[in-house]
Design a protein around this motif. Structure first.
Motif, PDB file in Angstrom:
ATOM      1  N   ILE A 198       0.847  -1.199   0.000  1.00  0.00           N
ATOM      2  CA  ILE A 198       0.000   0.000   0.000  1.00  0.00           C
ATOM      3  C   ILE A 198       0.882   1.249   0.000  1.00  0.00           C
ATOM      4  O   ILE A 198       0.602   2.226  -0.701  1.00  0.00           O
ATOM      5  N   SER A 199       1.953   1.215   0.759  1.00  0.00           N
ATOM      6  CA  SER A 199       2.908   2.324   0.749  1.00  0.00           C
ATOM      7  C   SER A 199       3.483   2.524  -0.643  1.00  0.00           C
ATOM      8  O   SER A 199       3.650   3.652  -1.115  1.00  0.00           O
ATOM      9  N   ASN A 200       3.763   1.418  -1.322  1.00  0.00           N
ATOM     10  CA  ASN A 200       4.265   1.478  -2.699  1.00  0.00           C
ATOM     11  C   ASN A 200       3.232   2.125  -3.619  1.00  0.00           C
ATOM     12  O   ASN A 200       3.569   2.951  -4.478  1.00  0.00           O
ATOM     13  N   PHE A 201       1.951   1.774  -3.434  1.00  0.00           N
ATOM     14  CA  PHE A 201       0.879   2.410  -4.213  1.00  0.00           C
ATOM     15  C   PHE A 201       0.886   3.923  -3.997  1.00  0.00           C
ATOM     16  O   PHE A 201       0.761   4.709  -4.944  1.00  0.00           O
ATOM     17  N   LEU A 202       1.021   4.315  -2.727  1.00  0.00           N
ATOM     18  CA  LEU A 202       0.974   5.745  -2.384  1.00  0.00           C
ATOM     19  C   LEU A 202       2.115   6.514  -3.031  1.00  0.00           C
ATOM     20  O   LEU A 202       1.971   7.694  -3.368  1.00  0.00           O
ATOM     21  N   HIS A 203       3.257   5.842  -3.220  1.00  0.00           N
ATOM     22  CA  HIS A 203       4.426   6.502  -3.807  1.00  0.00           C
ATOM     23  C   HIS A 203       4.503   6.322  -5.320  1.00  0.00           C
ATOM     24  O   HIS A 203       5.490   6.727  -5.944  1.00  0.00           O
ATOM     25  N   GLY A 204       3.469   5.697  -5.895  1.00  0.00           N
ATOM     26  CA  GLY A 204       3.399   5.592  -7.353  1.00  0.00           C
ATOM     27  C   GLY A 204       4.310   4.560  -7.965  1.00  0.00           C
ATOM     28  O   GLY A 204       4.585   4.609  -9.171  1.00  0.00           O
ATOM     29  N   GLY A 205       4.761   3.568  -7.164  1.00  0.00           N
ATOM     30  CA  GLY A 205       5.776   2.648  -7.659  1.00  0.00           C
ATOM     31  C   GLY A 205       5.294   1.297  -8.146  1.00  0.00           C
ATOM     32  O   GLY A 205       6.099   0.463  -8.548  1.00  0.00           O
ATOM     33  N   ALA A 206       3.985   1.058  -8.137  1.00  0.00           N
ATOM     34  CA  ALA A 206       3.478  -0.262  -8.532  1.00  0.00           C
ATOM     35  C   ALA A 206       3.005  -0.272  -9.982  1.00  0.00           C
ATOM     36  O   ALA A 206       2.782   0.786 -10.587  1.00  0.00           O
ATOM     37  N   GLY A 207       2.829  -1.476 -10.525  1.00  0.00           N
ATOM     38  CA  GLY A 207       2.353  -1.603 -11.901  1.00  0.00           C
ATOM     39  C   GLY A 207       1.014  -0.923 -12.111  1.00  0.00           C
ATOM     40  O   GLY A 207       0.774  -0.298 -13.152  1.00  0.00           O
ATOM     41  N   VAL A 208       0.126  -1.028 -11.103  1.00  0.00           N
ATOM     42  CA  VAL A 208      -1.196  -0.407 -11.247  1.00  0.00           C
ATOM     43  C   VAL A 208      -1.081   1.119 -11.333  1.00  0.00           C
ATOM     44  O   VAL A 208      -1.887   1.774 -12.011  1.00  0.00           O
ATOM     45  N   ASN A 209      -0.084   1.694 -10.675  1.00  0.00           N
ATOM     46  CA  ASN A 209       0.132   3.146 -10.775  1.00  0.00           C
ATOM     47  C   ASN A 209       0.462   3.533 -12.205  1.00  0.00           C
ATOM     48  O   ASN A 209      -0.076   4.514 -12.746  1.00  0.00           O
ATOM     49  N   PHE A 210       1.347   2.761 -12.833  1.00  0.00           N
ATOM     50  CA  PHE A 210       1.716   3.022 -14.228  1.00  0.00           C
ATOM     51  C   PHE A 210       0.501   2.922 -15.136  1.00  0.00           C
ATOM     52  O   PHE A 210       0.269   3.784 -15.992  1.00  0.00           O
ATOM     53  N   LEU A 211      -0.298   1.865 -14.956  1.00  0.00           N
ATOM     54  CA  LEU A 211      -1.466   1.673 -15.814  1.00  0.00           C
ATOM     55  C   LEU A 211      -2.489   2.791 -15.632  1.00  0.00           C
ATOM     56  O   LEU A 211      -3.090   3.262 -16.604  1.00  0.00           O
ATOM     57  N   CYS A 212      -2.679   3.229 -14.392  1.00  0.00           N
ATOM     58  CA  CYS A 212      -3.612   4.328 -14.136  1.00  0.00           C
ATOM     59  C   CYS A 212      -3.124   5.618 -14.784  1.00  0.00           C
ATOM     60  O   CYS A 212      -3.906   6.366 -15.383  1.00  0.00           O
ATOM     61  N   ARG A 213      -1.822   5.890 -14.685  1.00  0.00           N
ATOM     62  CA  ARG A 213      -1.277   7.087 -15.327  1.00  0.00           C
ATOM     63  C   ARG A 213      -1.426   7.001 -16.843  1.00  0.00           C
ATOM     64  O   ARG A 213      -1.801   7.974 -17.500  1.00  0.00           O
ATOM     65  N   GLN A 214      -1.150   5.808 -17.382  1.00  0.00           N
ATOM     66  CA  GLN A 214      -1.198   5.626 -18.833  1.00  0.00           C
ATOM     67  C   GLN A 214      -2.609   5.847 -19.390  1.00  0.00           C
ATOM     68  O   GLN A 214      -2.773   6.413 -20.473  1.00  0.00           O
ATOM     69  N   HIS A 215      -3.615   5.433 -18.640  1.00  0.00           N
ATOM     70  CA  HIS A 215      -4.989   5.480 -19.160  1.00  0.00           C
ATOM     71  C   HIS A 215      -5.841   6.573 -18.515  1.00  0.00           C
ATOM     72  O   HIS A 215      -7.047   6.645 -18.771  1.00  0.00           O
ATOM     73  N   GLY A 216      -5.217   7.409 -17.679  1.00  0.00           N
ATOM     74  CA  GLY A 216      -5.949   8.538 -17.113  1.00  0.00           C
ATOM     75  C   GLY A 216      -6.934   8.159 -16.017  1.00  0.00           C
ATOM     76  O   GLY A 216      -7.942   8.843 -15.828  1.00  0.00           O
ATOM     77  N   PHE A 217      -6.661   7.080 -15.301  1.00  0.00           N
ATOM     78  CA  PHE A 217      -7.518   6.668 -14.185  1.00  0.00           C
ATOM     79  C   PHE A 217      -7.028   7.290 -12.881  1.00  0.00           C
ATOM     80  O   PHE A 217      -5.823   7.370 -12.647  1.00  0.00           O
ATOM     81  N   THR A 218      -7.959   7.685 -12.031  1.00  0.00           N
ATOM     82  CA  THR A 218      -7.639   8.053 -10.657  1.00  0.00           C
ATOM     83  C   THR A 218      -7.545   6.772  -9.835  1.00  0.00           C
ATOM     84  O   THR A 218      -8.411   5.907  -9.927  1.00  0.00           O
ATOM     85  N   LEU A 219      -6.477   6.645  -9.046  1.00  0.00           N
ATOM     86  CA  LEU A 219      -6.305   5.458  -8.203  1.00  0.00           C
ATOM     87  C   LEU A 219      -6.758   5.771  -6.782  1.00  0.00           C
ATOM     88  O   LEU A 219      -6.317   6.751  -6.178  1.00  0.00           O
ATOM     89  N   LYS A 220      -7.660   4.941  -6.257  1.00  0.00           N
ATOM     90  CA  LYS A 220      -8.110   5.087  -4.874  1.00  0.00           C
ATOM     91  C   LYS A 220      -7.791   3.814  -4.109  1.00  0.00           C
ATOM     92  O   LYS A 220      -7.954   2.713  -4.624  1.00  0.00           O
ATOM     93  N   ILE A 221      -7.333   3.977  -2.864  1.00  0.00           N
ATOM     94  CA  ILE A 221      -6.996   2.842  -2.013  1.00  0.00           C
ATOM     95  C   ILE A 221      -7.939   2.832  -0.821  1.00  0.00           C
ATOM     96  O   ILE A 221      -8.066   3.834  -0.104  1.00  0.00           O
ATOM     97  N   VAL A 222      -8.599   1.715  -0.609  1.00  0.00           N
ATOM     98  CA  VAL A 222      -9.558   1.569   0.483  1.00  0.00           C
ATOM     99  C   VAL A 222      -9.033   0.549   1.483  1.00  0.00           C
ATOM    100  O   VAL A 222      -8.700  -0.576   1.110  1.00  0.00           O
ATOM    101  N   ASP A 223      -8.953   0.942   2.739  1.00  0.00           N
ATOM    102  CA  ASP A 223      -8.602  -0.002   3.804  1.00  0.00           C
ATOM    103  C   ASP A 223      -9.884  -0.690   4.252  1.00  0.00           C
ATOM    104  O   ASP A 223     -10.709  -0.109   4.938  1.00  0.00           O
TER     105      ASP A 223
END
Length: 217
Positions: A81-106
């Motif tokens: 989750i920390s990696n998600f917050l810092h933009g370092g995961a594959g899903v971060n790249f895909l969201c940036r590439q396709h213009g998606f907002t990434l939300k993380i729910v605990d």
């Protein structure tokens, strides 16, 4: 309760006609054409739009991890989750590439997460229970999970989003997925169990044995 209606098919022929008459050979875009037709029916328009797309990751821990069914320790859940917050995961790249907002729910991480960083706090409890010995959740906890998931979707809709994709994060997730898969489909459990984050053959066999015992209880 949720009301899910079938799409009105009255627009179907007009959509097919529009797709067929675009400047391309008929059927040349394959699955993309079927997807365009489906989205047109869902939105009930010949010119569908995807507005404010969002990807929601629901994160939680699984009590079954105590049985060593995963190669990774449960601490990886909050670390990823920390990696998600810092933009370092594959899903971060895909969201940036396709213009998606990434939300993380605990939804149930066994850790005190930094909600001031933008994580949405919908925690029902810190991890499910170990379902080798007892129910993973009470019925009330399960209902609460569904209600809070629906609430997240409602908020996204209020923000103007008309397309959502979903993901999940939680060490032990493929064990729980295997259990759901066999229960919902009737596919033998052995065919549902895999290596997860990298188990060897002995690890997969141990995972299967733990899950089989859990099912038999």
């Amino acid at each position: 309760s949720f009301t899910i209606k079938e799409t009105d098919k009255a627009l179907s022929e007009a959509l097919i006609d529009k797709i067929n008459n675009l400047t391309k050979p008929k059927g040349s875009l394959g699955l993309l054409e079927k997807t365009a037709h489906q989205i047109g029916l869902i939105q009930q328009t010949l010119s569908p739009e995807l507005r404010n797309p969002q990807n929601i990751i629901f994160a939680a821990d699984h009590g079954i991890v105590e049985e060593k069914v995963s190669l990774s320790p449960k601490e990886i859940t909050w670390q990823q989750i920390s990696n998600f917050l810092h933009g370092g995961a594959g899903v971060n790249f895909l969201c940036r590439q396709h213009g998606f907002t990434l939300k993380i729910v605990d939804a149930g991480v066994d850790y005190d997460l930094p909600y001031d960083k933008g994580i949405i706090n919908m925690k029902v409890r810190k991890s499910t229970r170990n379902y080798l010995y007892e129910a993973a959740m009470t019925e009330e906890e399960m209902e609460l999970c569904l209600e809070r998931g629906a609430e997240v979707v409602r908020r996204c809709h209020e923000e103007g989003s008309n397309v959502l994709s979903f993901g999940e994060m939680g060490i032990g997730n493929t064990s729980s997925s295997s259990m759901w898969m066999t229960c919902f489909t009737g596919i033998p459990l052995e065919q549902c169990v895999g290596a997860g984050s990298g188990l060897d053959n002995a690890g997969i066999r141990h995972k299967y044995e733990v899950l089989k015992q859990s099912l038999d209880h």
